[in-house]
Scaffold this active site. Structure first.
Site, short mmCIF file in Angstrom:
data_model
loop_
_atom_site.label_atom_id
_atom_site.label_comp_id
_atom_site.label_asym_id
_atom_site.label_seq_id
_atom_site.Cartn_x
_atom_site.Cartn_y
_atom_site.Cartn_z
N ASP A 45 26.19 75.75 5.49
CA ASP A 45 24.82 76.24 5.34
C ASP A 45 23.87 75.58 6.34
OD1 ASP A 45 25.94 77.42 3.00
OD2 ASP A 45 25.40 75.66 1.81
N GLU B 136 22.38 86.28 -0.37
CA GLU B 136 21.87 84.90 -0.31
C GLU B 136 21.61 84.54 1.16
OE1 GLU B 136 25.05 82.60 -2.10
OE2 GLU B 136 26.35 82.84 -0.38
O1 FUB Z 1 26.72 75.91 -0.32
C1 FUB Z 1 26.49 76.39 -1.62
C2 FUB Z 1 26.08 77.80 -1.58
O2 FUB Z 1 27.10 78.61 -0.99
C3 FUB Z 1 24.86 78.08 -0.74
O3 FUB Z 1 23.67 77.74 -1.34
C4 FUB Z 1 25.05 79.52 -0.45
O4 FUB Z 1 24.24 80.04 0.54
C5 FUB Z 1 26.51 79.57 -0.11
O5 FUB Z 1 26.74 79.18 1.21
#
Ligand code: FUB
Length: 376
Positions: free
Chosen positions: A60, A276
């Site tokens: 991320d 997301e």
């Molecule tokens: O890294 C945990 C979660 O997985 C993140 O918040 C999302 O965007 C995905 O990458």
């Protein structure tokens, strides 16, 4: 479809220790001859670029240029025995470390602990994808975590917090409570050319956005999509920040993605709908709203005329990487644009990821040619 789609084939590869790692072959889009001992994916494909660091697992990546230097604010992935599930419980991260480099392709320094969940009065667990911003001599670290006070419900509700430091690499001091009015996860703060900052946030499934459909948290809500395939998809959120950079100036709004006919992208359109990992940047007068499609594993972009949108869907930025999640950031540095992303090259396990960088190109009309994270 479960988050367990990509299973571990080869098991974990131990990463070498040490605080500095070479960002070997970072911008590699044009390589044609395999380098000696070049690692291949489990199905024999060549990777477009190599991990920025190998001493810790990172994901991320939110990249920024502060004072001419590049800083990357990633999730710090950690090994766990928690099995993979649709809610991402295996992503059991508890602290943040900041990466820094003078130039892309040069040595990458791994900072010390910038913030640990134990130092956040309101948070219980799961320090997921963070972002950072700078204003008037202070660096701000934004992060999601589960709110202790709301752990009564079985899931634990995500909120978004903020912490400050005089140094871009921390240590950061967390505010005593999460940002009022915040919920869900994946904060990304964009500061416009007029100095106004906006936070983009949200994520479905484990990110819980679908449980906030009516403005309050529904502990019995769906764990995945709302399964209203012919209805507009759930939108990520956008909210203007107050000049203090610690509070919202308004109620979060929907960052709506429209199709080429000007209609909202539908919930059943998993190749295009928001899942997301929001990230916004401006190029010329256009605002690029970029995001992940989650269970179809694309990074997409949509373009709008202002920070709130609506944004018109344009295409894929990145094809699926090795691993379940795909989460990124985009910066301009040294007159080129760069995509920071992550895959699971080092471990081949969904929750033990490594960040990478590659150049991002634009066509003359402002469109982005899709990047393949593997080389043919
Ligand atoms: O890294 C945990 C979660 O997985 C993140 O918040 C999302 O965007 C995905 O990458």
């Amino acid at each position: 479809m479960r988050r367990t789609l990509v299973l571990s084939l080869a098991g974990s590869v131990l990463v070498a220790s040490g605080a500095i790692a070479l960002a070997q072959n970072a911008p590699t889009a044009k390589r044609t001859t395999p380098a000696k001992r070049e690692p291949l994916s489990p199905d024999g494909k060549r990777y477009l670029s190599q991990p920025l660091v190998t001493s810790i697992y990172t994901a991320d990546p939110s990249a920024h240029v502060f004072n001419g230097k590049i800083y990357v604010y990633p999730s710090h992935d950690v090994p766990t025995d928690i099995p993979d599930d649709d809610l991402g419980n295996e992503y059991a991260m508890h602290d943040y470390r900041v990466l820094s480099m003078d130039r892309i392709g040069g040595p990458v320094k791994v900072g010390g602990v910038a913030l640990d969940v134990k130092q956040v009065p309101w948070a219980s667990q799961q320090m997921w994808a963070p972002d950072a911003a700078y204003k008037n001599g202070t660096y701000y670290l934004y992060f999601p975590a589960r709110d202790k006070q709301l752990d009564k419900n079985k899931l634990g509700t995500f909120r978004i917090g903020v912490a400050t430091s005089k140094s871009p690499t921390g240590p950061f001091k967390a505010e005593p409570r999460p940002i009022a009015g915040s919920f869900s996860m994946d904060p990304a703060v964009y500061t416009d050319t007029d100095g106004t900052s906006y936070m983009y946030f949200g994520g479905i499934w484990g990110g819980q956005l679908q449980r906030w459909k009516n403005g309050t948290f529904d502990p019995n809500g769906s764990d995945t999509d709302l399964h209203q395939d012919d209805q507009p998809a759930l939108s990520g959120k956008v909210v203007r920040m107050n000049p203090d950079m610690k509070t919202f100036a308004e109620t979060p709004r929907d960052a709506v993605i429209l199709d080429e006919q000007g209609k909202p992208v539908l919930g059943g359109d998993h190749d295009r709908r928001f899942f997301e990992a929001s990230w916004v940047f401006k190029r010329g007068a256009k605002y690029y709203y970029t995001y992940s499609t989650g269970d179809t594993h694309f990074l997409n972009y949509a373009i709008g005329d202002n920070p709130y949108g609506p944004f018109t869907y344009k295409g894929h930025i990145l094809k699926p990487v090795q691993g379940w999640t795909s989460h990124h950031s985009i910066i301009e540095w040294n007159n080129k644009w760069w995509l920071f992303y992550a895959d699971t090259q080092l471990s081949n396990r969904n929750h033990l990821r490594n960040v990478k960088v590659t150049e991002l190109k634009f066509a003359a009309d402002g469109s982005i040619p899709t990047i393949d994270p593997f080389i043919d």
